[in-house]
Design an enzyme around this catalytic site. Structure first.
Site, PDB file in Angstrom:
ATOM      1  N   LYS A  29       0.867  -1.186   0.000  1.00 49.31           N
ATOM      2  CA  LYS A  29       0.000   0.000   0.000  1.00 49.31           C
ATOM      3  C   LYS A  29       0.896   1.226   0.000  1.00 49.31           C
ATOM      4  O   LYS A  29       2.022   1.181   0.521  1.00 49.31           O
ATOM      5  CB  LYS A  29      -0.883   0.022   1.253  1.00 49.31           C
ATOM      6  CG  LYS A  29      -2.112   0.873   1.102  1.00 49.31           C
ATOM      7  CD  LYS A  29      -3.187   0.138   0.336  1.00 49.31           C
ATOM      8  CE  LYS A  29      -4.445   0.961   0.177  1.00 49.31           C
ATOM      9  NZ  LYS A  29      -5.536   0.133  -0.358  1.00 49.31           N
TER      10      LYS A  29
HETATM   11  P1  NAD Z   1     -12.846   7.900  -2.471  1.00 48.38           P
HETATM   12  O1  NAD Z   1     -11.782   8.875  -2.174  1.00 48.38           O
HETATM   13  O2  NAD Z   1     -13.350   7.783  -3.864  1.00 48.38           O
HETATM   14  O3  NAD Z   1     -14.103   8.153  -1.509  1.00 48.38           O
HETATM   15  C1  NAD Z   1     -13.952   8.256  -0.132  1.00 48.38           C
HETATM   16  C2  NAD Z   1     -15.299   8.602   0.483  1.00 48.38           C
HETATM   17  O4  NAD Z   1     -15.168   8.644   1.909  1.00 48.38           O
HETATM   18  C3  NAD Z   1     -15.832   9.971   0.040  1.00 48.38           C
HETATM   19  O5  NAD Z   1     -17.219   9.881  -0.249  1.00 48.38           O
HETATM   20  C4  NAD Z   1     -15.624  10.838   1.281  1.00 48.38           C
HETATM   21  O6  NAD Z   1     -16.565  11.882   1.391  1.00 48.38           O
HETATM   22  C5  NAD Z   1     -15.848   9.794   2.367  1.00 48.38           C
HETATM   23  N1  NAD Z   1     -15.333  10.232   3.667  1.00 48.38           N
HETATM   24  C6  NAD Z   1     -14.116  10.733   3.960  1.00 48.38           C
HETATM   25  N2  NAD Z   1     -14.044  11.078   5.261  1.00 48.38           N
HETATM   26  C7  NAD Z   1     -15.247  10.779   5.792  1.00 48.38           C
HETATM   27  C8  NAD Z   1     -15.810  10.916   7.082  1.00 48.38           C
HETATM   28  N3  NAD Z   1     -15.108  11.401   8.096  1.00 48.38           N
HETATM   29  N4  NAD Z   1     -17.105  10.522   7.270  1.00 48.38           N
HETATM   30  C9  NAD Z   1     -17.834  10.010   6.262  1.00 48.38           C
HETATM   31  N5  NAD Z   1     -17.346   9.862   5.017  1.00 48.38           N
HETATM   32  C10 NAD Z   1     -16.079  10.236   4.782  1.00 48.38           C
HETATM   33  O7  NAD Z   1     -12.283   6.469  -1.948  1.00 48.38           O
HETATM   34  P2  NAD Z   1     -12.702   5.023  -2.449  1.00 48.38           P
HETATM   35  O8  NAD Z   1     -11.766   4.620  -3.526  1.00 48.38           O
HETATM   36  O9  NAD Z   1     -14.164   4.968  -2.652  1.00 48.38           O
HETATM   37  O10 NAD Z   1     -12.296   4.141  -1.168  1.00 48.38           O
HETATM   38  C11 NAD Z   1     -13.183   3.971  -0.064  1.00 48.38           C
HETATM   39  C12 NAD Z   1     -12.708   2.776   0.764  1.00 48.38           C
HETATM   40  O11 NAD Z   1     -12.678   1.601  -0.071  1.00 48.38           O
HETATM   41  C13 NAD Z   1     -11.312   2.895   1.356  1.00 48.38           C
HETATM   42  O12 NAD Z   1     -11.256   2.180   2.568  1.00 48.38           O
HETATM   43  C14 NAD Z   1     -10.447   2.176   0.324  1.00 48.38           C
HETATM   44  O13 NAD Z   1      -9.223   1.705   0.872  1.00 48.38           O
HETATM   45  C15 NAD Z   1     -11.373   1.020  -0.034  1.00 48.38           C
HETATM   46  N6  NAD Z   1     -11.088   0.398  -1.316  1.00 48.38           N
HETATM   47  C16 NAD Z   1     -11.078   1.104  -2.478  1.00 48.38           C
HETATM   48  C17 NAD Z   1     -10.837   0.436  -3.681  1.00 48.38           C
HETATM   49  C18 NAD Z   1     -10.880   1.137  -5.015  1.00 48.38           C
HETATM   50  O14 NAD Z   1     -10.825   0.435  -6.051  1.00 48.38           O
HETATM   51  N7  NAD Z   1     -11.011   2.447  -5.084  1.00 48.38           N
HETATM   52  C19 NAD Z   1     -10.573  -0.942  -3.692  1.00 48.38           C
HETATM   53  C20 NAD Z   1     -10.609  -1.640  -2.478  1.00 48.38           C
HETATM   54  C21 NAD Z   1     -10.869  -0.962  -1.306  1.00 48.38           C
END
Ligand code: NAD
Length: 426
Positions: A112
């Site tokens: 990561k």
């Molecule tokens: P992103 O940046 O697209 O979205 C993050 C979201 O979290 C946003 O809607 C933001 O407003 C919200 N957020 C941030 N702080 C917050 C808070 N204090 N309270 C409520 N909401 C809050 O990120 P993403 O890619 O959607 O990733 C989200 C999760 O999924 C993370 O844990 C990431 O590690 C995991 N993940 C992502 C992927 C991927 O392909 N993008 C793959 C596996 C896991």
């Protein structure tokens, strides 16, 4: 954690993650040397570099890349841009990537990375310059056969395109034809894969379709709430809308909203694209954080950041199942409260493995100079995810343990087999 005693600090995310892994390893009676190897990442790279801002001033940036384990293949894992990121958080997410790839039997290890910035504070040109310098600073610590980053919180296909372009330029004439496979999650026209942008949400939907019937929940008629409406949350919402599930509550960094008659995830995605957050969406009412957690729903899907469901939130929630779309959203203390209250938790390494699985498809397409259709991608993803979900479910049923314990156990058994076959160098 050079020895196997834990935890020193129960609030530390790395200790929370690794202790559950080590407890599962003890449950499986894995050899001590294997537990020691997994207790710490192989490499922790930390870089600092200067970047010029649009107004001519300079900022010093801090970046991380943590490589936890590569017994199964090259390191693989996302890069996030977030201002509060810490080394222990990146280490914890790298461990989860090792387990996720092992659970899915992908030819990858776990890693990561992160850049400690709030991306919303910078212009597109500033983000491009810092992304290029970050790739240059990482140097040979990444590569298509060694360590392959992907998007995560705060990063997207555009940032992956800048990363791949920088890597290709740095390799000059001696670069490889498939050097663009140094990162996945790229835009479609630049070596990306059909189905990658929605892949994490799509994977979660396939997990739910596989496991919900056994839990007595009808996906087509269930209600659910979402924490986070970024890549993972918004795609989960759009895909569940197609299956008839009703999204009644959403919370992100701008606030929480509710509509008991259902929120259109597609309309909300358009609103978030324009305004940057869910707050102010015209077809829902604002609600407090406490009301958000108290809302009666069949499913709660955290899709934002780590450690959001602690014991206080777990005591409030009013759902039958919590499906972890985000990495590590539930603390061990929060999970104990949920278990006492009879709420089932589906763990992140199963729920969000669709992202890395389609990243693997993208990497494979780049290396084989192929382009698969979205139908091909979805079919292969469905096959692999429903297999993994069945493996986890069967282990939990035969060992009377939680789905988290079962998912970690299935992953650890795979790693144990690899270590037994390969032995330990020299
Ligand atoms: P992103 O940046 O697209 O979205 C993050 C979201 O979290 C946003 O809607 C933001 O407003 C919200 N957020 C941030 N702080 C917050 C808070 N204090 N309270 C409520 N909401 C809050 O990120 P993403 O890619 O959607 O990733 C989200 C999760 O999924 C993370 O844990 C990431 O590690 C995991 N993940 C992502 C992927 C991927 O392909 N993008 C793959 C596996 C896991």
């Amino acid at each position: 954690m050079d020895t196997l005693h834990c935890p020193g600090d129960p609030d530390n995310l790395y200790e929370q993650t690794i202790c559950e892994v080590l407890n599962t390893a003890s449950f499986l009676d894995l050899p001590e040397h294997l537990r020691l190897i997994l207790a710490q990442p192989k490499n922790e790279v930390m870089v600092h570099f200067p970047v010029q801002m649009d107004d001519g001033s300079w900022k010093l940036m801090k970046g991380y890349r943590v490589q936890h384990n590569n017994v199964a293949g090259p390191y693989k894992g996302g890069i996030r841009y977030h201002g509060d990121v810490k080394l222990d958080e990146v280490k914890s997410l790298a461990v989860l990537m090792t387990l996720k790839c092992a659970l899915m039997q992908l030819p990858y290890g776990g890693a990561k990375g992160a850049l400690k910035i709030h991306p919303r504070d910078f212009s597109s040109n500033e983000l491009m310059r810092m992304t290029r310098r970050f790739v240059a600073a990482l140097g040979d610590n990444i590569g298509p056969d060694y360590d392959i980053p992907a998007p995560d919180v705060g990063t997207n296909a555009q940032i992956m395109a800048w990363m791949a372009d920088t890597y290709i330029n740095l390799k000059g004439n001696h670069g490889r034809v498939d050097a663009q496979s140094v990162v996945t999650g790229k835009p479609l026209v630049f070596g990306g894969s059909e189905g990658r942008e929605k892949a994490t949400g799509q994977g979660l939907v396939f997990v739910l379709e596989t496991l919900l019937p056994g839990l007595g929940i009808d996906l087509a008629h269930c209600s659910y709430s979402l924490i986070g409406f970024g890549n993972v949350g918004s795609w989960t919402g759009r895909l569940l809308q197609d299956r008839g599930a009703a999204l009644t509550h959403v919370m992100d960094h701008t606030g929480a909203i509710s509509n008991p008659d259902g929120i259109s995830a597609r309309a909300l995605a358009d609103h978030v694209k324009k305004t940057g957050g869910v707050s102010g969406f015209s077809d829902a009412a604002p609600c407090s954080t406490e009301d958000f957690y108290r809302a009666p729903v069949d499913l709660l899907i955290p899709a934002a950041l780590e450690q959001m469901i602690g014991p206080d939130e777990a005591a409030l929630v009013n759902c039958r199942l919590l499906a972890e779309a985000a990495n590590a959203p539930t603390t061990p203390a929060g999970e104990r409260v949920l278990t006492e209250r009879g709420i089932e938790v589906l763990p992140a390494i199963l729920c969000n493995c669709g992202g890395v699985t389609v990243s693997y498809f993208e990497w494979k397409q780049n290396r084989d100079s192929e382009s698969w259709t979205e139908e091909d991608v979805d079919r292969k993803l469905h096959e692999m995810i429903s297999d993994a979900a069945h493996r986890v479910h069967d282990f939990a049923a035969s060992h009377s343990c939680s789905m988290r314990r079962a998912a970690y156990a299935v992953a650890l058994r795979h790693l144990e087999e690899l270590y037994t076959l390969r032995g330990i160098f020299p």
